[in-house]
Structures are given as C-alpha cells and as structure tokens.
Enzyme design. Structure first.
Site, PDB file in Angstrom:
ATOM      1  N   HIS A 108       0.841  -1.201   0.000  1.00 16.47           N
ATOM      2  CA  HIS A 108       0.000   0.000   0.000  1.00 16.47           C
ATOM      3  C   HIS A 108       0.878   1.254   0.000  1.00 16.47           C
ATOM      4  CE1 HIS A 108      -3.747  -2.199   0.793  1.00 16.47           C
ATOM      5  NE2 HIS A 108      -3.037  -2.958   1.600  1.00 16.47           N
TER       6      HIS A 108
ATOM      7  N   GLU B 184       5.056  -6.624 -11.285  1.00 18.72           N
ATOM      8  CA  GLU B 184       6.457  -6.423 -11.640  1.00 18.72           C
ATOM      9  C   GLU B 184       6.976  -7.611 -12.447  1.00 18.72           C
ATOM     10  OE1 GLU B 184       7.469  -3.746  -7.649  1.00 18.72           O
ATOM     11  OE2 GLU B 184       8.241  -5.784  -7.832  1.00 18.72           O
TER      12      GLU B 184
END
EC number: 3.6.1.57
Length: 341
Positions: A16, A254
């Site tokens: 977050h 990613e």
C-alpha cells in the site's frame, strides 16, 4: 497540496505504502506538493526521509472515524481545496463520505464491497472485469481508472525485461514487506528438504517487517541461497531471474512487466480475486492458499519449479502471454488524473 493517507505494519502489507510512494514521485515530478498522513512508525521508515509526513496521534483515536476531524484540521490549515488519496482496506464508504465534505477523495478499490462516494476510483487488477463498476457508478460524477494500464510500477521497470534462458538457474522468492503466515520460511524449508538449492540459486527477498530474518540467515549458511533485505533496484535483480515465486501482491505486476515465468500463492483474503486475474489462461501458475495446511502449497511450489524447469516451451509461452500487458506508465497516468481533479 495532495495528501496521502496510508499505513503499513505487521498486519498491513507494505505494498500500500510503496505504490503510494510511486504515485507521489510522479506527482512531485509534475510540480505538485505531496504530504503523507500516517499513524504507524513502520510507515515512516518506508518513507525513508524522502517525503513530508504528519503523524496522527493515537491517543483518543479509537476508530478510523475519530481521525477525520484531525485530518480536516491538517488539510484545511494548508490548502482550501485539498485532495486526499486513500490506500487502506479499512477505509469504508462512511469514512470517505465524511472526507468528501472538505476534500476531493481518491481511493483504490479492488474489493467492490460497497458504493464509494469519491471523486476518483482506481482498480488496476486484471480481474476488475468480474465486477460491474460501470453499472454501479453510472451517472455518477466519479472518474474510473480501470485495468492494467494504471498499474503504478516504479520507474525502474519502464524499459526493462528479463532474458529467457533455456536452463533454469536463478529463482526469485518473495512474499512482501511482512509475512504473518511465515510463507517464506515454509517454502524455504521445503526447498532445502528436497535439496533443490544444489541445483538452483535462490534469491530471497526478506521484507523489512519479516520476523524470521534470523532463521533465514541460519538456513542460508552453506546453502545456495542469497538473502536481500533492502533491494533498491528490483528491476535490475529481476533481469537475471528465470522463475519467480511470489505472494499474490504487487510483485506479480512487476514479474509480468519483466516477463518472468511466475508461480504465485495466496496468503490473505484480499488476494483471492487476484488469483482469478493472474491465474487465468495460465498467465502465471497458481500454487494455492498457503494459509491452509491441506493444500500443501510449499510442496506444490517445488513441483511447479521442476515442471517449469523441464518444460522450456511452457515458460516461453508464459512470457509471450505477458508481453505488452503492462507498459510501466500506470503511476504517471494516475498522477495526471489526480492533478486534473
């Protein structure tokens, strides 16, 4: 001024805060001032002195709603028309409605639990299509940023991808900033029990909130296991990786951008829908929910490693499916939309 209300601790993953940092970098690049509003000291450590922040005092704040008057005082003392980006699952519609009385509100929402009275909603997960966002927010003055074009990856990932090798040599293992399920420890123990470190080199990313660091150091001694505590350039490390093993969090995006054949597992309720997106059409291989012993996830992971090692064509096909899914410019797109509010 754009305020960012987020936090990270042993219960809340660092993802977050990290994606907020990525967006904050882009906002600053475009000339905006950014200030974080936080409660946990772990969050301050993640900010690493790079951003201004204000601590919410924990005294007399029993619920999340108690902090709103304090936030109102903070933002109104600095700007008449503030914008606030929220990034925590604890913030609900009631909380956001109260913020809306004095600020523009932006929030991530990948749970679709309730109607959110905000100005800008973000869900970059591939599974967003299972929810009727357009139906819920039809005729509402709310901007929707949906799909993987809005994935807020760090700038280091924009122009890089990994290289395909026929033989598997380097394997990445990661679970996130914390690891309350001790997933890394379970997986590493299984890997060592099967002596897989004799064949592969394991690159293990130990999150800054992980409680098992001392145990990892003992296990890695005289093993083909490299521990990393603080990786400044993850993209550069990923360039040498043949297979990645990760929890169902930000790292999957990613890995997708870097085009790394990936095995992933679930370790939290909010990750269950992610399985639907990344597990679809074998974009990545799902090993199960590590919280449940009966699923034997660590053993399944080692089986999938051997499967991918023996089937180079399968890995090539996974890489082809990942191509062009993410261009690395999501944070830039989000920042521009926040500025336009």
């Amino acid at each position: 001024m754009i305020f960012i209300r987020t936090d990270s601790n042993n219960e809340v993953a660092t993802g977050h805060v990290m994606r907020c940092i990525t967006i904050a970098d882009k906002l600053i690049k475009y000339g905006e001032k950014v200030k974080f509003i936080v409660k946990d000291v772990d969050t301050v450590n993640l900010l690493d002195g790079k951003f201004e922040y204000i601590n919410i005092p924990v005294d007399n704040i029993r619920t999340i709603y108690d902090e709103i008057l304090y936030i109102k005082y903070i933002v109104n003392s600095e700007q008449n028309a503030p914008k606030i980006l929220l990034d925590l699952y604890i913030f609900d519609a009631e909380y956001m409605h109260k913020l809306k009385t004095f600020a523009k509100v932006i929030s991530f929402d990948d749970m679709f639990n309730e109607y959110l009275p905000i100005d800008l909603l973000i869900n970059y997960n591939p599974h967003y299509t299972v929810y009727d966002y357009h139906g819920r927010y039809r005729n509402k003055n709310i901007k929707l940023l949906l799909g993987m074009k809005y994935v807020p990856l760090r700038e280091q990932f924009e122009k890089l991808s990994s290289k395909f090798h026929k033989d598997v040599k380097n394997i990445l293992l990661i679970s996130g900033g914390g690891d309350k399920e001790h997933a890394l420890l379970k997986i590493i123990n299984e890997i060592c029990n099967k002596n897989m470190d004799l064949k592969y080199k394991f690159h293990v990313i130990v999150g800054i909130l992980n409680e098992d660091v001392a145990i990892f150091e003992k296990i890695a001694d005289n093993k083909n296991i490299v521990l990393y505590n603080n990786v400044h350039n993850m993209a550069e490390l990923m360039q040498q990786i043949d297979i990645a093993i990760s929890a169902a969090g930000t790292v999957l995006f990613e890995c997708c951008k870097m085009q790394i054949p990936t095995i992933f597992y679930c370790m939290a309720d909010n990750q269950e829908d992610v399985v639907k997106g990344f597990g679809k059409d074998d974009l990545m291989l799902y090993a199960g929910d590590i919280r449940f012993i009966d699923q034997q996830v660590p053993a399944h992971i080692t089986q999938l490693i051997e499967y991918l090692d023996k089937n180079a064509l399968v890995r090539e096909e996974m890489i082809m499916r990942m191509q062009n899914k993410i261009d690395g410019k999501g944070a830039e797109r989000i920042a521009k939309e926040i500025i336009k509010l």
